[in-house]
Design a protein around this motif. Structure first.
Motif, PDB file in Angstrom:
ATOM      1  N   ASP A  92      37.048  40.345  50.080  1.00 43.38           N
ATOM      2  CA  ASP A  92      36.551  40.414  48.703  1.00 43.38           C
ATOM      3  C   ASP A  92      36.726  39.074  47.986  1.00 43.38           C
ATOM      4  N   PHE A  93      36.219  39.024  46.755  1.00 42.59           N
ATOM      5  CA  PHE A  93      36.569  37.944  45.839  1.00 42.59           C
ATOM      6  C   PHE A  93      37.046  38.574  44.538  1.00 42.59           C
ATOM      7  N   SER A  94      37.843  37.830  43.808  1.00 41.79           N
ATOM      8  CA  SER A  94      38.392  38.320  42.548  1.00 41.79           C
ATOM      9  C   SER A  94      38.359  37.194  41.522  1.00 41.79           C
ATOM     10  N   PHE A  95      38.254  37.568  40.243  1.00 39.97           N
ATOM     11  CA  PHE A  95      38.278  36.581  39.151  1.00 39.97           C
ATOM     12  C   PHE A  95      39.718  36.374  38.700  1.00 39.97           C
ATOM     13  N   ILE A  96      40.124  35.117  38.544  1.00 35.06           N
ATOM     14  CA  ILE A  96      41.446  34.828  38.012  1.00 35.06           C
ATOM     15  C   ILE A  96      41.345  33.809  36.872  1.00 35.06           C
ATOM     16  N   SER A  97      42.324  33.847  35.994  1.00 38.08           N
ATOM     17  CA  SER A  97      42.434  32.866  34.913  1.00 38.08           C
ATOM     18  C   SER A  97      43.899  32.794  34.498  1.00 38.08           C
ATOM     19  N   PHE A  98      44.213  31.750  33.745  1.00 37.35           N
ATOM     20  CA  PHE A  98      45.586  31.535  33.294  1.00 37.35           C
ATOM     21  C   PHE A  98      45.555  31.442  31.765  1.00 37.35           C
ATOM     22  N   PRO A  99      45.811  32.557  31.082  1.00 39.96           N
ATOM     23  CA  PRO A  99      45.610  32.649  29.624  1.00 39.96           C
ATOM     24  C   PRO A  99      46.485  31.727  28.792  1.00 39.96           C
ATOM     25  N   ASN A 100      47.578  31.239  29.355  1.00 38.71           N
ATOM     26  CA  ASN A 100      48.477  30.376  28.589  1.00 38.71           C
ATOM     27  C   ASN A 100      48.358  28.895  28.944  1.00 38.71           C
ATOM     28  N   VAL A 101      47.361  28.578  29.772  1.00 35.28           N
ATOM     29  CA  VAL A 101      47.190  27.190  30.217  1.00 35.28           C
ATOM     30  C   VAL A 101      45.872  26.636  29.672  1.00 35.28           C
ATOM     31  N   LYS A 102      45.958  25.552  28.937  1.00 38.85           N
ATOM     32  CA  LYS A 102      44.768  24.936  28.354  1.00 38.85           C
ATOM     33  C   LYS A 102      43.780  24.524  29.445  1.00 38.85           C
ATOM     34  N   GLY A 103      42.522  24.876  29.233  1.00 35.26           N
ATOM     35  CA  GLY A 103      41.474  24.528  30.181  1.00 35.26           C
ATOM     36  C   GLY A 103      41.363  25.455  31.370  1.00 35.26           C
ATOM     37  N   MET A 104      42.221  26.497  31.429  1.00 33.77           N
ATOM     38  CA  MET A 104      42.188  27.414  32.577  1.00 33.77           C
ATOM     39  C   MET A 104      42.157  28.871  32.117  1.00 33.77           C
ATOM     40  N   LYS A 105      41.603  29.082  30.919  1.00 37.04           N
ATOM     41  CA  LYS A 105      41.580  30.427  30.350  1.00 37.04           C
ATOM     42  C   LYS A 105      40.326  31.225  30.706  1.00 37.04           C
ATOM     43  N   GLU A 106      39.290  30.541  31.211  1.00 37.69           N
ATOM     44  CA  GLU A 106      38.051  31.222  31.588  1.00 37.69           C
ATOM     45  C   GLU A 106      38.163  31.765  33.015  1.00 37.69           C
ATOM     46  N   PRO A 107      37.700  33.005  33.273  1.00 36.57           N
ATOM     47  CA  PRO A 107      37.794  33.590  34.623  1.00 36.57           C
ATOM     48  C   PRO A 107      36.933  32.827  35.635  1.00 36.57           C
ATOM     49  N   HIS A 108      37.505  32.590  36.816  1.00 32.91           N
ATOM     50  CA  HIS A 108      36.799  31.947  37.920  1.00 32.91           C
ATOM     51  C   HIS A 108      36.951  32.819  39.172  1.00 32.91           C
ATOM     52  N   PRO A 109      35.880  32.980  39.962  1.00 29.43           N
ATOM     53  CA  PRO A 109      35.957  33.828  41.162  1.00 29.43           C
ATOM     54  C   PRO A 109      36.375  33.047  42.407  1.00 29.43           C
ATOM     55  N   PHE A 110      37.289  33.668  43.192  1.00 27.73           N
ATOM     56  CA  PHE A 110      37.736  33.050  44.440  1.00 27.73           C
ATOM     57  C   PHE A 110      37.915  34.129  45.507  1.00 27.73           C
ATOM     58  N   SER A 111      37.705  33.727  46.747  1.00 27.89           N
ATOM     59  CA  SER A 111      37.805  34.666  47.869  1.00 27.89           C
ATOM     60  C   SER A 111      39.262  35.003  48.183  1.00 27.89           C
ATOM     61  N   ILE A 112      39.438  36.214  48.707  1.00 27.57           N
ATOM     62  CA  ILE A 112      40.763  36.692  49.085  1.00 27.57           C
ATOM     63  C   ILE A 112      41.061  36.273  50.530  1.00 27.57           C
ATOM     64  N   LEU A 113      42.256  35.732  50.732  1.00 29.65           N
ATOM     65  CA  LEU A 113      42.647  35.240  52.046  1.00 29.65           C
ATOM     66  C   LEU A 113      43.318  36.301  52.908  1.00 29.65           C
ATOM     67  N   ASN A 114      44.048  37.205  52.277  1.00 27.98           N
ATOM     68  CA  ASN A 114      44.902  38.130  53.036  1.00 27.98           C
ATOM     69  C   ASN A 114      44.452  39.578  52.895  1.00 27.98           C
ATOM     70  N   ILE A 115      45.375  40.501  53.194  1.00 32.75           N
ATOM     71  CA  ILE A 115      45.139  41.939  53.011  1.00 32.75           C
ATOM     72  C   ILE A 115      46.101  42.392  51.912  1.00 32.75           C
ATOM     73  N   PRO A 116      45.691  42.387  50.659  1.00 35.40           N
ATOM     74  CA  PRO A 116      46.594  42.590  49.519  1.00 35.40           C
ATOM     75  C   PRO A 116      47.421  43.870  49.556  1.00 35.40           C
ATOM     76  N   GLU A 117      46.786  45.006  49.840  1.00 35.26           N
ATOM     77  CA  GLU A 117      47.527  46.268  49.794  1.00 35.26           C
ATOM     78  C   GLU A 117      48.626  46.300  50.860  1.00 35.26           C
ATOM     79  N   ARG A 118      48.356  45.768  52.024  1.00 36.74           N
ATOM     80  CA  ARG A 118      49.355  45.731  53.092  1.00 36.74           C
ATOM     81  C   ARG A 118      50.488  44.750  52.780  1.00 36.74           C
ATOM     82  N   ASP A 119      50.118  43.569  52.265  1.00 39.32           N
ATOM     83  CA  ASP A 119      51.091  42.493  52.064  1.00 39.32           C
ATOM     84  C   ASP A 119      51.877  42.624  50.763  1.00 39.32           C
TER      85      ASP A 119
END
Length: 221
Positions: A92-119
């Motif tokens: 999958d891909f998921s949107f992430i952002s960093f709400p407390n960091v200037k210039g990084m508050k807008e959501p950006h999509p990136f691919s998932i590397l692992n198996i989240p539920e298992r890990d």
């Protein structure tokens, strides 16, 4: 000055007075128009942000680890609730952002590397190609992260496939990231994995695809 001459000048004076008045009115209009546009832009930005966050169903996570895996590739590890982990599949891909960091508050999509539920965490490997991605290595561990559920169909497609179906996964460079999780998750499937990189680059995460050395392919003309 004669009476006739004074009378002749009056229309010109009136015209100049009206012209100056019109200029002032236009200037006032343009100032008001610019102010109104600014308010509209601010309102539009606010509505877009609220609507986007609501549509994406943004949840909170914590940046638990960050490391460079190559000169221009950063791996991030994010912990979040189990309810979100269950909604993010390998590939999958998921949107992430960093709400407390200037210039990084807008959501950006990136691919998932692992198996989240298992890990028990979400892992992404991201190439630095813009301001947002190039600033990732500067982040501090424990930084607050906004992230969404996963988007994609690759995992469900393979999962629903027949027992004897075969798959070929082809990835090049950083584009291999979502395929690595799929190859790991479905290691019981008949999958042929083709992974290519440029001559001056090294393959990433070979351990995840269970090979010790890459196979070099010749260019076919």
């Amino acid at each position: 000055m004669s009476q006739d001459h004074t009378t002749a000048l009056q229309p010109r004076q009136q015209r100049e007075s009206l012209s100056q008045k019109n200029k002032k009115q236009k200037l006032h209009y343009f100032k008001g128009h610019r102010k109104q546009n600014k308010h509209i832009q601010l309102l539009s930005y606010y509505l877009r942000k609220v609507t986007l966050n609501k549509y994406l169903n943004v949840k909170v996570g914590i940046l638990k680890n960050i490391r460079k895996v190559d000169s221009n590739i950063t791996e991030v590890t994010i912990t979040t609730s189990k309810s979100i982990l269950r909604k993010i599949e390998a590939g999958d891909f998921s949107f992430i952002s960093f709400p407390n960091v200037k210039g990084m508050k807008e959501p950006h999509p990136f691919s998932i590397l692992n198996i989240p539920e298992r890990d028990g965490y979400v892992q992404m490997s991201i190439e630095g190609v813009g301001d947002f991605t190039k600033n990732l290595p500067k982040l501090e561990v424990e930084e607050k992260v906004n992230l969404t559920r996963g988007y994609g169909v690759l995992s469900s497609m393979i999962e629903k496939s027949g027992k004897n179906e075969k798959f070929v996964l082809i990835g090049g460079g950083i584009g291999v990231v979502p395929l690595l999780g799929l190859a790991d998750k479905f290691d019981n499937k008949d999958i042929t994995f083709l992974y290519t990189v440029k001559k001056d680059k090294k393959p990433l995460y070979l351990s995840l695809i269970h090979i010790s050395e890459p196979t070099r392919l010749r260019r076919i003309s």
